[in-house]
Enzyme design. Structure first.
Site, PDB file in Angstrom:
ATOM      1  N   SER A 299       0.836  -1.213   0.000  1.00 38.26           N
ATOM      2  CA  SER A 299       0.000   0.000   0.000  1.00 38.26           C
ATOM      3  C   SER A 299       0.865   1.256   0.000  1.00 38.26           C
ATOM      4  O   SER A 299       0.609   2.215  -0.737  1.00 38.26           O
ATOM      5  CB  SER A 299      -0.892   0.022   1.245  1.00 38.26           C
ATOM      6  OG  SER A 299      -1.805  -1.038   1.215  1.00 38.26           O
TER       7      SER A 299
ATOM      8  N   GLY B 143      -5.938  -3.884  -7.861  1.00 42.60           N
ATOM      9  CA  GLY B 143      -7.085  -3.020  -7.565  1.00 42.60           C
ATOM     10  C   GLY B 143      -6.621  -1.697  -6.981  1.00 42.60           C
ATOM     11  O   GLY B 143      -7.172  -0.632  -7.291  1.00 42.60           O
TER      12      GLY B 143
ATOM     13  N   SER C 264     -13.490   1.044   2.856  1.00 45.69           N
ATOM     14  CA  SER C 264     -12.461   0.785   1.842  1.00 45.69           C
ATOM     15  C   SER C 264     -11.478   1.943   1.759  1.00 45.69           C
ATOM     16  O   SER C 264     -11.845   3.071   1.415  1.00 45.69           O
ATOM     17  CB  SER C 264     -13.120   0.576   0.473  1.00 45.69           C
ATOM     18  OG  SER C 264     -12.153   0.712  -0.545  1.00 45.69           O
TER      19      SER C 264
ATOM     20  N   ASP D   7      -6.869  -8.230   4.337  1.00 51.15           N
ATOM     21  CA  ASP D   7      -6.106  -9.120   3.453  1.00 51.15           C
ATOM     22  C   ASP D   7      -5.606 -10.381   4.171  1.00 51.15           C
ATOM     23  O   ASP D   7      -4.982 -11.244   3.543  1.00 51.15           O
ATOM     24  CB  ASP D   7      -4.917  -8.369   2.845  1.00 51.15           C
ATOM     25  CG  ASP D   7      -5.385  -7.271   1.892  1.00 51.15           C
ATOM     26  OD1 ASP D   7      -6.481  -7.407   1.322  1.00 51.15           O
ATOM     27  OD2 ASP D   7      -4.654  -6.279   1.724  1.00 51.15           O
TER      28      ASP D   7
HETATM   29  C1  S3P Z   1      -5.612  -1.333   0.044  1.00 47.98           C
HETATM   30  C2  S3P Z   1      -6.855  -1.388   0.598  1.00 47.98           C
HETATM   31  C3  S3P Z   1      -7.615  -2.646   0.772  1.00 47.98           C
HETATM   32  C4  S3P Z   1      -6.727  -3.876   0.631  1.00 47.98           C
HETATM   33  C5  S3P Z   1      -5.786  -3.765  -0.518  1.00 47.98           C
HETATM   34  C6  S3P Z   1      -4.890  -2.551  -0.368  1.00 47.98           C
HETATM   35  C7  S3P Z   1      -4.960  -0.035  -0.097  1.00 47.98           C
HETATM   36  O1  S3P Z   1      -8.612  -2.703  -0.214  1.00 47.98           O
HETATM   37  O2  S3P Z   1      -7.510  -5.042   0.483  1.00 47.98           O
HETATM   38  O3  S3P Z   1      -4.966  -4.927  -0.601  1.00 47.98           O
HETATM   39  O4  S3P Z   1      -3.731   0.014  -0.336  1.00 47.98           O
HETATM   40  O5  S3P Z   1      -5.644   0.999   0.040  1.00 47.98           O
HETATM   41  P1  S3P Z   1     -10.075  -2.023   0.016  1.00 47.98           P
HETATM   42  O6  S3P Z   1      -9.873  -0.584   0.190  1.00 47.98           O
HETATM   43  O7  S3P Z   1     -10.846  -2.310  -1.242  1.00 47.98           O
HETATM   44  O8  S3P Z   1     -10.622  -2.730   1.216  1.00 47.98           O
END
Ligand code: S3P
Length: 446
Positions: free
Chosen positions: A28, A99, A171, A323
């Site tokens: 992240s 994502g 999120s 996660d």
């Molecule tokens: C993340 C947020 C989480 C996590 C992803 C990394 C981030 O997703 O599952 O691996 O770096 O902001 P969500 O915000 O969709 O929960």
């Protein structure tokens, strides 16, 4: 990036694991360092950047948007263009499996007068993007044909309208996309999060000189970013990823006689739900040498083999360990009694439907696991039969969780594909082997 050739792998019962090592940088924070480096003026130097496919794709996207990204020795350098200064890319931006890369970049691209086509792999192309595009639409961003999944074409604008937005699901990706768009808007943009999610965007925006106000109100945490503020290139040190460390720590807890220490792990409280849960389960964990590195709390985490007991994991804890459920469920299989994990709706829209994939992998290996609405219930015992093959559905964390469980199963556990591990933790098998674990490719079916 496409992974045409699946790479199956089998893990075998291990003798005591021992060692002291580091895991690669937090995913992240690595994404955010490259992005904010590109939005700052001047040079940003990043130490400890995670060199995995997801992050490399973000680096390529930033380069395609006009910010040169290079490596000098062991430091990554980004030459920033300033807030609002990115330039039209000449081709599509391919985010592979990520994502986070996609959704955060949507917020950034949204603040520029440009038309960009975003693509990704089969897993990413199935994931919902409306959760980010809907608030961005309120700010003035358009998507051709109203598409809510990749591939799609976005049209940003340099005249974004600031909004006040309450997150409909917990999120950090949605929060961050809106805040990054807000950085480019004409005024103050506020995100209200009823439940706290990881706060790396807020922390790093401040580190680069951004103006971010955070207040706790009756309806949740209000995070406000001031649009139009200049960011300045900075040095960033990325701590070890607690979501990667989780697999090595889980392995040490499971395999009798083990003692493993992982140095320099991020222990930001928005990320440590797994560790809270493991302590409740009776894990012998110690947080040593707690300190601050690059604006984030870190510690060396020592794990010793432990006899765990099942617990109930409350829904409110989910954002701080979102996660980590696949590996927690595997640990629960080795614990005494039942573990119930509540509030897991978001697991269904990760790199795979992780709720279904985790339960199916456990059942395939002789463990009792039931999905009950948004909850996962695992009945642990003293033995895990193993002998099954786990379908990973292009999901790195499913692959790593079950390779870890295989270390204590009576018969080897096979995962159908490990290629995706390179998206987040390419060193996974190498580091496990350093601790004493063994993996081998299964015999091809004749
Ligand atoms: C993340 C947020 C989480 C996590 C992803 C990394 C981030 O997703 O599952 O691996 O770096 O902001 P969500 O915000 O969709 O929960």
């Amino acid at each position: 990036m496409s992974h045409a050739e699946p790479k199956p792998l089998m893990s075998k019962p291990a003798a005591a694991l021992r060692g002291q090592l580091r895991v690669p940088g937090d995913k992240s924070i690595s994404h955010r360092a490259l992005m904010l480096g590109g939005l700052a003026t001047g040079r940003t130097r990043i130490r400890g950047l995670l060199e995995a496919e997801d992050v490399i794709n973000t680096g390529k996207a930033m380069a395609a948007l006009g910010c040169p990204v290079s490596k000098e020795g062991d430091t990554w350098v980004v030459l920033g263009r300033g807030v609002g200064g990115l330039t039209q890319p000449s081709g599509d931006l391919d985010f592979g499996n990520s994502g986070t890369g996609t959704r955060l970049m949507m917020g950034i691209i949204g603040g520029h007068d440009m038309r960009v086509r975003l693509t990704g792999d089969a897993s990413l192309s199935r994931r919902p993007m409306g959760r980010v595009l809907d608030p961005l639409a309120k700010m003035g961003v358009e998507v051709e044909d109203g598409r809510k999944q990749l591939p799609l074409v976005m049209r940003g604008t340099s005249e974004l309208v600031p909004i006040v937005y309450t997150l409909p699901v917990a999120s950090a990706q949605i929060k961050s996309a809106v805040l990054l768009a807000g950085l480019h808007a004409l005024g103050k943009t506020t995100v209200i999060e009823p439940e706290p999610t990881r706060d790396h965007t807020e922390r790093m925006l401040r580190h680069f000189g951004g103006i971010v106000e955070v207040t706790q109100e009756a309806d949740g945490r209000h995070v406000t970013v001031s649009g139009g503020t200049e960011l300045t290139g900075r040095d960033v040190t990325v701590p070890g990823d607690p979501s990667s460390a989780a697999f090595l720590i889980a392995a040490a807890l499971m395999v009798p006689g083990s003692e493993v220490t992982i140095e320099g792990v991020l222990v930001n409280p928005t990320r440590t739900g797994l560790y809270t849960t493991l302590l409740e389960m009776g894990a012998d964990l110690a947080f040593l040498n707690e300190r601050e590195e690059g604006g984030e709390p870190v510690a060396d985490i020592r794990a010793r083999a432990s006899r765990l007991r099942g617990v109930r994991v409350p829904a409110a804890r989910a954002p701080s360990m979102i996660d980590e459920y696949p590996i927690l469920a595997c640990l629960a299989a080795t614990a005494e009694g039942e573990t119930r994990m509540d509030g897991l709706a978001e697991l269904k829209v990760k790199e795979s439907d992780r709720l279904a994939a985790t339960a199916a992998g456990l059942v395939a290996n002789g463990v009792s696991a039931i999905v009950d609405g948004d909850s996962l219930i695992v009945r642990g015992g003293t033995r895990v039969a193993g002998g099954g093959t786990v379908q990973t559905h292009l999901d790195h964390r499913i692959a790593m969780a079950f390779l870890t469980l295989g270390l204590v199963a009576e018969a080897p556990i096979t995962v159908d594909d490990t290629a995706m591990i390179a998206t987040s933790f390419p060193e996974f098998t190498g580091l496990m082997e350093k601790l004493g674990a063994a993996f081998e490719a299964p015999e091809p079916a004749s």
